[in-house]
Scaffold this active site. Structure first.
Site, PDB file in Angstrom:
ATOM      1  N   LYS A  11       0.822  -1.222   0.000  1.00  0.00           N
ATOM      2  CA  LYS A  11       0.000   0.000   0.000  1.00  0.00           C
ATOM      3  C   LYS A  11       0.860   1.279   0.000  1.00  0.00           C
ATOM      4  O   LYS A  11       2.074   1.233   0.262  1.00  0.00           O
ATOM      5  CB  LYS A  11      -0.938  -0.045   1.212  1.00  0.00           C
ATOM      6  CG  LYS A  11      -1.958  -1.198   1.154  1.00  0.00           C
ATOM      7  CD  LYS A  11      -2.932  -1.144   2.334  1.00  0.00           C
ATOM      8  CE  LYS A  11      -3.969  -2.249   2.242  1.00  0.00           C
ATOM      9  NZ  LYS A  11      -4.972  -2.148   3.346  1.00  0.00           N
ATOM     10  N   TYR A  51     -12.599  -2.142  -3.540  1.00  0.00           N
ATOM     11  CA  TYR A  51     -13.094  -2.238  -2.160  1.00  0.00           C
ATOM     12  C   TYR A  51     -14.617  -2.132  -2.081  1.00  0.00           C
ATOM     13  O   TYR A  51     -15.152  -1.772  -1.025  1.00  0.00           O
ATOM     14  CB  TYR A  51     -12.435  -1.157  -1.296  1.00  0.00           C
ATOM     15  CG  TYR A  51     -11.021  -1.509  -0.860  1.00  0.00           C
ATOM     16  CD1 TYR A  51     -10.792  -2.589  -0.005  1.00  0.00           C
ATOM     17  CD2 TYR A  51      -9.926  -0.774  -1.274  1.00  0.00           C
ATOM     18  CE1 TYR A  51      -9.513  -2.920   0.409  1.00  0.00           C
ATOM     19  CE2 TYR A  51      -8.632  -1.096  -0.864  1.00  0.00           C
ATOM     20  CZ  TYR A  51      -8.441  -2.167  -0.019  1.00  0.00           C
ATOM     21  OH  TYR A  51      -7.171  -2.504   0.403  1.00  0.00           O
ATOM     22  N   ASN A 114      -2.078   0.323   6.753  1.00  0.00           N
ATOM     23  CA  ASN A 114      -1.517  -0.907   7.318  1.00  0.00           C
ATOM     24  C   ASN A 114      -0.662  -1.699   6.322  1.00  0.00           C
ATOM     25  O   ASN A 114      -0.532  -2.920   6.412  1.00  0.00           O
ATOM     26  CB  ASN A 114      -2.634  -1.770   7.931  1.00  0.00           C
ATOM     27  CG  ASN A 114      -3.700  -2.154   6.913  1.00  0.00           C
ATOM     28  OD1 ASN A 114      -3.579  -1.851   5.736  1.00  0.00           O
ATOM     29  ND2 ASN A 114      -4.740  -2.810   7.393  1.00  0.00           N
ATOM     30  N   HIS A 117      -2.161  -5.523   1.623  1.00  0.00           N
ATOM     31  CA  HIS A 117      -3.454  -6.190   1.429  1.00  0.00           C
ATOM     32  C   HIS A 117      -3.186  -7.622   1.038  1.00  0.00           C
ATOM     33  O   HIS A 117      -2.224  -7.904   0.319  1.00  0.00           O
ATOM     34  CB  HIS A 117      -4.259  -5.515   0.299  1.00  0.00           C
ATOM     35  CG  HIS A 117      -5.439  -6.339  -0.158  1.00  0.00           C
ATOM     36  ND1 HIS A 117      -6.656  -6.266   0.463  1.00  0.00           N
ATOM     37  CD2 HIS A 117      -5.541  -7.298  -1.124  1.00  0.00           C
ATOM     38  CE1 HIS A 117      -7.486  -7.132  -0.115  1.00  0.00           C
ATOM     39  NE2 HIS A 117      -6.836  -7.763  -1.083  1.00  0.00           N
ATOM     40  N   GLU A 128      -9.675 -11.135  -7.225  1.00  0.00           N
ATOM     41  CA  GLU A 128      -8.721 -10.029  -7.061  1.00  0.00           C
ATOM     42  C   GLU A 128      -7.509 -10.174  -7.993  1.00  0.00           C
ATOM     43  O   GLU A 128      -7.007  -9.178  -8.499  1.00  0.00           O
ATOM     44  CB  GLU A 128      -8.280  -9.935  -5.596  1.00  0.00           C
ATOM     45  CG  GLU A 128      -9.415  -9.438  -4.696  1.00  0.00           C
ATOM     46  CD  GLU A 128      -9.026  -9.354  -3.234  1.00  0.00           C
ATOM     47  OE1 GLU A 128      -9.863  -8.864  -2.444  1.00  0.00           O
ATOM     48  OE2 GLU A 128      -7.902  -9.764  -2.856  1.00  0.00           O
TER      49      GLU A 128
END
Ligand code: UDP
Length: 140
Positions: A11, A51, A114, A117, A128
């Site tokens: 990320k 998302y 965080n 993913h 995905e």
């Protein structure tokens, strides 16, 4: 145990700190192989679509803003039990709850920023991986 493929994203909080190599070392050390990889930047439309399952959640807008705030690295990890193994290496969503030695415990800023993913089931992994990669992009 079956050989699986899972989608991993490094990320923007991690690309910003130039720690993609450190993070990928964790996957490779655990026996996962990076069989596809691309550095990219999500558009708002792409982040909202990726998302979509969280559309009604209070954190959705902030999450989309964060995920479009800088470059990401999208990649496919392959290996025995890859989906669950990746989730273990990542640690809990909230770094305060993440087990010692996990990526999120060591690198994440907070529950949103965080660092990584990872797909959470065989069904989401298939969808995905397809979201970002064509079959021809994935090379063992
Ligand atoms: N997230 C957030 N606030 C929350 C829960 C999640 O900002 O209260 C963000 C966080 O970046 C997380 C992502 O939304 O990684 C997807 O949430 P999910 O519950 O699917 O967690 P994950 O599967 O990434 O651990």
């Amino acid at each position: 145990m079956a050989v699986e493929r899972t989608l991993s994203i490094i990320k923007p909080d991690a690309t910003e700190r130039n720690i993609t190599g450190k993070i990928n070392q964790r996957f490779e050390d655990a026996g996962l192989r990076i069989v596809a990889q691309r550095r990219t930047r999500l558009t708002r439309e792409q982040a909202e679509a990726f998302y979509a399952v969280h559309k009604e959640r209070s954190f959705f807008d902030s999450l989309v803003g964060f995920m479009t705030s800088g470059p990401i690295v999208v990649q496919v990890l392959e290996g025995e039990n890859a989906i669950e193994k990746n989730r273990e290496i990542m640690g809990a969503t909230n770094p305060k709850e993440a087990a010692e030695g996990t990526i999120r415990a060591d690198f994440a800023y907070d529950i949103e920023k965080n660092s990584v993913h990872g797909s959470d089931s065989p069904e989401t992994a298939a969808a995905e991986v397809k979201f970002f990669f064509a079959d021809v992009d994935i090379v063992k």
